[in-house]
Design a protein around this motif. Structure first.
Motif, PDB file in Angstrom:
ATOM      1  N   ASN A   1       1.451  25.475 -69.225  1.00  0.00           N
ATOM      2  CA  ASN A   1       1.613  26.840 -68.476  1.00  0.00           C
ATOM      3  C   ASN A   1       1.149  27.818 -69.228  1.00  0.00           C
ATOM      4  N   ASP A   2       0.189  28.731 -68.841  1.00  0.00           N
ATOM      5  CA  ASP A   2      -0.347  29.905 -69.551  1.00  0.00           C
ATOM      6  C   ASP A   2       0.372  31.120 -68.642  1.00  0.00           C
ATOM      7  N   GLY A   3       1.138  30.975 -67.622  1.00  0.00           N
ATOM      8  CA  GLY A   3       1.838  32.023 -67.064  1.00  0.00           C
ATOM      9  C   GLY A   3       0.923  32.680 -66.156  1.00  0.00           C
ATOM     10  N   LEU A   4      -0.332  32.539 -65.962  1.00  0.00           N
ATOM     11  CA  LEU A   4      -1.062  33.204 -65.238  1.00  0.00           C
ATOM     12  C   LEU A   4      -0.813  32.940 -63.718  1.00  0.00           C
ATOM     13  N   LEU A   5      -0.916  31.919 -63.256  1.00  0.00           N
ATOM     14  CA  LEU A   5      -0.718  31.336 -62.250  1.00  0.00           C
ATOM     15  C   LEU A   5       0.588  31.610 -61.487  1.00  0.00           C
ATOM     16  N   ALA A   6       1.497  31.097 -62.162  1.00  0.00           N
ATOM     17  CA  ALA A   6       3.179  31.319 -61.720  1.00  0.00           C
ATOM     18  C   ALA A   6       3.371  32.835 -61.562  1.00  0.00           C
ATOM     19  N   ASN A   7       2.809  33.740 -62.572  1.00  0.00           N
ATOM     20  CA  ASN A   7       3.059  35.434 -62.333  1.00  0.00           C
ATOM     21  C   ASN A   7       2.530  35.763 -61.049  1.00  0.00           C
ATOM     22  N   HIS A   8       1.389  35.364 -60.809  1.00  0.00           N
ATOM     23  CA  HIS A   8       0.469  35.864 -59.526  1.00  0.00           C
ATOM     24  C   HIS A   8       1.436  35.122 -58.436  1.00  0.00           C
TER      25      HIS A   8
ATOM     26  N   GLN B   1      -4.425  44.049 -63.108  1.00  0.00           N
ATOM     27  CA  GLN B   1      -3.887  43.836 -64.370  1.00  0.00           C
ATOM     28  C   GLN B   1      -2.871  44.494 -64.872  1.00  0.00           C
ATOM     29  N   ASP B   2      -2.774  45.830 -63.929  1.00  0.00           N
ATOM     30  CA  ASP B   2      -1.283  46.870 -64.284  1.00  0.00           C
ATOM     31  C   ASP B   2      -0.112  46.188 -63.683  1.00  0.00           C
ATOM     32  N   LYS B   3      -0.256  45.512 -62.632  1.00  0.00           N
ATOM     33  CA  LYS B   3       0.924  44.953 -62.014  1.00  0.00           C
ATOM     34  C   LYS B   3       1.417  43.730 -62.809  1.00  0.00           C
ATOM     35  N   VAL B   4       0.350  42.834 -63.428  1.00  0.00           N
ATOM     36  CA  VAL B   4       0.676  41.754 -64.010  1.00  0.00           C
ATOM     37  C   VAL B   4       1.231  41.971 -65.430  1.00  0.00           C
TER      38      VAL B   4
ATOM     39  N   LEU C   1       4.289  37.445 -57.996  1.00  0.00           N
ATOM     40  CA  LEU C   1       4.043  38.880 -57.436  1.00  0.00           C
ATOM     41  C   LEU C   1       3.668  38.749 -55.951  1.00  0.00           C
ATOM     42  N   ALA C   2       2.777  37.810 -55.506  1.00  0.00           N
ATOM     43  CA  ALA C   2       2.417  37.650 -54.310  1.00  0.00           C
ATOM     44  C   ALA C   2       3.456  37.280 -53.300  1.00  0.00           C
ATOM     45  N   GLU C   3       4.346  36.370 -53.571  1.00  0.00           N
ATOM     46  CA  GLU C   3       5.518  35.951 -52.713  1.00  0.00           C
ATOM     47  C   GLU C   3       6.539  36.775 -52.921  1.00  0.00           C
ATOM     48  N   LYS C   4       6.766  37.813 -53.825  1.00  0.00           N
ATOM     49  CA  LYS C   4       7.867  38.510 -54.222  1.00  0.00           C
ATOM     50  C   LYS C   4       8.910  37.775 -54.281  1.00  0.00           C
ATOM     51  N   ILE C   5       8.906  36.851 -55.264  1.00  0.00           N
ATOM     52  CA  ILE C   5       9.854  36.068 -55.954  1.00  0.00           C
ATOM     53  C   ILE C   5      10.031  36.170 -57.251  1.00  0.00           C
ATOM     54  N   SER C   6      10.991  35.446 -58.068  1.00  0.00           N
ATOM     55  CA  SER C   6      11.207  35.457 -59.478  1.00  0.00           C
ATOM     56  C   SER C   6      10.217  34.741 -60.090  1.00  0.00           C
ATOM     57  N   TYR C   7      10.105  34.775 -61.408  1.00  0.00           N
ATOM     58  CA  TYR C   7       9.077  33.941 -61.926  1.00  0.00           C
ATOM     59  C   TYR C   7       9.625  32.358 -62.270  1.00  0.00           C
TER      60      TYR C   7
ATOM     61  N   MET D   1       5.339  24.910 -50.577  1.00  0.00           N
ATOM     62  CA  MET D   1       4.523  26.205 -50.695  1.00  0.00           C
ATOM     63  C   MET D   1       2.954  25.897 -51.017  1.00  0.00           C
ATOM     64  N   ASN D   2       2.255  26.479 -50.210  1.00  0.00           N
ATOM     65  CA  ASN D   2       0.633  26.208 -50.308  1.00  0.00           C
ATOM     66  C   ASN D   2      -0.025  27.179 -51.555  1.00  0.00           C
ATOM     67  N   ILE D   3      -0.431  26.514 -52.418  1.00  0.00           N
ATOM     68  CA  ILE D   3      -0.807  27.337 -53.640  1.00  0.00           C
ATOM     69  C   ILE D   3      -2.329  27.271 -53.639  1.00  0.00           C
ATOM     70  N   ASN D   4      -2.890  26.729 -52.752  1.00  0.00           N
ATOM     71  CA  ASN D   4      -4.471  26.831 -52.673  1.00  0.00           C
ATOM     72  C   ASN D   4      -5.217  28.054 -52.660  1.00  0.00           C
ATOM     73  N   SER D   5      -4.479  29.024 -51.677  1.00  0.00           N
ATOM     74  CA  SER D   5      -5.069  30.304 -51.691  1.00  0.00           C
ATOM     75  C   SER D   5      -4.689  31.194 -53.041  1.00  0.00           C
ATOM     76  N   HIS D   6      -3.888  30.964 -53.709  1.00  0.00           N
ATOM     77  CA  HIS D   6      -3.306  31.769 -54.863  1.00  0.00           C
ATOM     78  C   HIS D   6      -4.520  31.148 -56.215  1.00  0.00           C
ATOM     79  N   ILE D   7      -4.762  29.908 -55.872  1.00  0.00           N
ATOM     80  CA  ILE D   7      -5.791  29.427 -57.204  1.00  0.00           C
ATOM     81  C   ILE D   7      -7.108  30.171 -56.736  1.00  0.00           C
ATOM     82  N   SER D   8      -7.351  29.956 -55.505  1.00  0.00           N
ATOM     83  CA  SER D   8      -8.546  30.574 -55.284  1.00  0.00           C
ATOM     84  C   SER D   8      -8.884  31.739 -55.617  1.00  0.00           C
ATOM     85  N   SER D   9      -7.946  32.820 -55.099  1.00  0.00           N
ATOM     86  CA  SER D   9      -7.887  34.224 -55.598  1.00  0.00           C
ATOM     87  C   SER D   9      -8.052  34.624 -56.849  1.00  0.00           C
TER      88      SER D   9
END
Length: 312
Positions: free
Chosen positions: A57-64, A207-210, A67-73, A1-9
């Motif tokens: 782990n503050d949960g921010l990146l994993a939850n994003h 924020q509503d989705k998260v 949601l983006a990949e439509k997988i579980s936490y 999995m390429n997480i670069n785009s998620h961090i950038s977003s």
């Protein structure tokens, strides 16, 4: 999995994005600048830096990612762990780790981390559409030299003539300039206002989705705790910035955590129940972002390094 785009977003909306077990990418707002003899104008921007000491782990990146990949936490956390292992192997092999649109990381000969940011992306949403502008140098001396050479070849002879009064042209030019500037300023204000409103709508939607999914796997308490009756006061003000202490599936456990925070001296609050039945508990809520960020930084240093910021 390429997480670069998620961090950038996430860097567009947050000042700190932590990669669990690796480090944190931090942003700092830099004001507009003028550089160089050619007068280069640089718009305001977010300057990205890296801190290898922030790894929790503050949960921010994993939850994003979930949601983006439509997988579980849990799957998102597992994928993050695998990607971090690949990154660490590259650095141990003395290879340069290139993170797209963010920067390059490598180990020095003294085994210290060195981060070189890539400045081709401006993560400051308020500077959307602005780019560097270079004002060309005015070549007055060269033009003067050309005129002098022409005068030597063909001297200019001025023929006296009756002076005419063109003073009314000054007032006409001033009027045109005034209305032109007024129209330009009005359009820029309208454009900036539209961009700001669209940015706020995007942030509110995310924020509503998260808010519905954040920390489901991290803050569950399965053990039963004796019931405690809590009197909740209605707050008439709208505090959009909340410092989250935990999110509970059991409402009574959330009330017990709220009571414990009150005893510790915090201005704790019980947040509204989310659509999936989760009950958030806040250390405190704030009207201003700067106050909330300062409180969160102090809290992480002294009391709870797992606290995080939620924006309504």
């Amino acid at each position: 999995m390429n997480i670069n785009s998620h961090i950038s977003s996430l860097l567009y909306r947050y000042q700190c994005v932590t990669v669990p077990g690796f480090g944190a990418f931090l942003t700092e707002i830099q004001s507009a600048q003028l550089n160089g003899s050619a007068v280069t104008f640089n718009p305001p921007r977010k300057v990205v830096s890296f801190n290898a000491n922030i790894k929790n782990n503050d949960g921010l990146l994993a939850n994003h990612i979930a949601l983006a990949e439509k997988i579980s936490y849990e799957e998102a956390v597992s994928n993050l762990t695998k990607e971090v292992a690949v990154w660490m192997q590259k650095l141990q092999n003395r290879e340069t780790l290139s993170i797209e649109n963010i920067g390059n990381i490598k180990l020095s000969s003294e085994m210290t981390w060195f981060f070189e940011p890539i400045n081709n992306t401006n993560y400051l949403t308020s500077s959307f559409g602005l780019s560097n502008f270079i004002s060309p140098t005015v070549k007055r001396e060269e033009l003067k030299k050309v005129v002098e050479e022409l005068e030597e070849v063909a001297p200019i002879i001025f023929t006296p003539e009756k002076k005419r009064n063109y003073s009314y042209l000054k007032y006409a030019a001033a009027a045109v300039l005034f209305f032109g500037l007024a129209g330009t300023v009005g359009y820029k204000y309208y454009y900036d206002n539209q961009i700001e409103q669209q940015t706020l709508m995007v942030e509110k939607s995310v924020q509503d989705k998260v808010h519905d999914k954040i920390q489901e796997a991290t803050f569950f308490i399965d053990t039963s705790i004796p019931a405690v009756n809590v009197a909740i006061e209605e707050d008439t003000k709208n505090y959009p910035y909340h410092i989250v202490a935990g999110v509970f599936s059991n409402e009574q456990n959330a009330k017990n955590a709220y009571t414990d925070l009150i005893k510790q001296g915090f201005k704790a609050e019980l947040g509204p129940k989310s659509n999936n039945g989760m009950n958030p508990v806040y250390f405190q809520s704030f009207l201003e972002y700067n106050e909330a960020k300062l409180f969160l930084d102090n809290l992480r240093k002294t009391t709870n390094d797992q606290a995080w910021l939620l924006i309504d």
